[in-house]
Design a protein around this motif. Structure first.
Motif, PDB file in Angstrom:
ATOM      1  N   LYS A   3       0.185  -5.479   1.643  1.00 35.06           N
ATOM      2  CA  LYS A   3      -1.603  -6.165   2.125  1.00 35.06           C
ATOM      3  C   LYS A   3      -1.954  -7.877   2.675  1.00 35.06           C
ATOM      4  CE  LYS A   3      -3.737  -4.046  -1.655  1.00 35.06           C
ATOM      5  NZ  LYS A   3      -4.615  -4.631  -2.988  1.00 35.06           N
ATOM      6  N   ARG A  26      -7.169  -6.465   4.492  1.00 34.48           N
ATOM      7  CA  ARG A  26      -5.326  -6.999   5.064  1.00 34.48           C
ATOM      8  C   ARG A  26      -6.041  -8.093   5.369  1.00 34.48           C
ATOM      9  NH1 ARG A  26      -1.979  -5.429   8.225  1.00 34.48           N
ATOM     10  NH2 ARG A  26      -0.309  -6.078   6.995  1.00 34.48           N
ATOM     11  N   LYS A  35       3.776  -1.248   4.090  1.00 26.93           N
ATOM     12  CA  LYS A  35       2.374  -1.280   4.536  1.00 26.93           C
ATOM     13  C   LYS A  35       1.763  -2.741   3.440  1.00 26.93           C
ATOM     14  CE  LYS A  35       1.891   2.907   6.084  1.00 26.93           C
ATOM     15  NZ  LYS A  35       2.853   2.803   7.441  1.00 26.93           N
ATOM     16  N   LEU A  86       0.726  -1.466   0.234  1.00 27.12           N
ATOM     17  CA  LEU A  86       0.258   0.036   0.250  1.00 27.12           C
ATOM     18  C   LEU A  86       0.499   1.806   0.406  1.00 27.12           C
ATOM     19  CD1 LEU A  86      -2.445  -0.903   2.621  1.00 27.12           C
ATOM     20  CD2 LEU A  86      -2.924  -0.791  -0.048  1.00 27.12           C
TER      21      LEU A  86
END
Ligand SMILES: [Zn+2]
Length: 247
Positions: A147, A173, A145, A119
């Motif tokens: 998922k 997520r 970040k 992300l």
């Protein structure tokens, strides 16, 4: 999925020996992972597999079913594999990194494949990475970040539900991880449903006999605490939701 703790100080010897170092340096030099047997073998050495087996209590990092060692030509649902959390095809410098290796069933590993969406910004290799090559996961996690849930870093116990044995979550997520690994496949749903049915049966029995369910709940709590058991996240969910289980 259950959080697993790995000691990043206790790195299996094969991951830090000269042979592995040579392969790692070759990947770094060529900026790619070499899909060759003598490279694959470096993260499949016996001491690595034994250490992962112990840490994961012989269960898959994602689906939590017990897995066993099979010959490579006999890859079944329950056979064990060494999985790279960050795919080695892309993160070539992490192919032999202790904090990037998970113990995983063939099916979850195969389903996940090279899928790894993030992300935020992507990490690119830097020369300084060599210094701590076995313990970057936490730092990368905050930067990229991803998922995909990292089972050694995050606990998602409170985010899972198991109505009718089907694993689900409201968290995006966790949904991604369930989807990528196929954690809602029929074979797993059926196994989990059996555990729910057995518990419901015992619960009904207690109610019919007008007996206290305290011992039953204590047994379930003990089963949840025993890390050798499969499907601990499910057992935790039953403990919290037994009053509203569908009949
Ligand atoms: Zn699995």
């Amino acid at each position: 999925m259950i959080k697993v703790s790995k000691n990043l100080e206790s790195i299996p010897a094969s991951l830090i020996d000269r042979k592995t170092d040579t392969r790692r340096n070759t990947c770094i030099r060529d900026r790619k992972y070499h899909q060759k047997r003598d490279f694959h073998q470096r993260y499949k050495q016996l001491d690595i597999k034994e250490a992962l087996q112990t840490i994961y209590h012989k269960k898959c990092a994602f689906c939590e079913q017990k897995i066993i060692e099979c010959r490579d030509n006999n890859l079944e649902e329950c056979s064990s594999t060494v999985e790279h959390y960050r795919p080695k095809s892309k993160y070539y410098w992490l192919a032999f990194s202790w904090d990037n290796l998970l113990w995983c069933c063939y099916r979850c590993n195969h389903n996940k494949g090279n899928n790894f969406e993030i992300l935020a910004d992507e990490v690119y290799y830097e020369e300084s990475f060599k210094e701590n090559i076995h313990s970057y996961a936490q730092q990368y996690q905050e930067f990229e970040k991803p998922k995909m849930i990292h089972p050694e870093i995050e606990s998602v116990l409170e985010k899972l539900s198991f109505d009718d044995g089907v694993i689900a979550s409201k968290d995006k997520r966790v949904q991604y991880t369930i989807g990528m690994c196929g954690l809602d496949r029929d074979s797993l749903n059926e196994k989990r449903q059996t555990i729910i049915d057995d518990f419901k049966e015992s619960l009904m029995d207690k109610k019919l006999k007008n007996e206290s369910i305290e011992i039953l709940l204590k047994t379930l709590l003990d089963a949840f605490k025993n890390q050798n058991n499969e499907f601990l996240a499910l057992r935790y969910w039953i403990l919290r939701n037994y009053k509203s289980l569908k009949h």
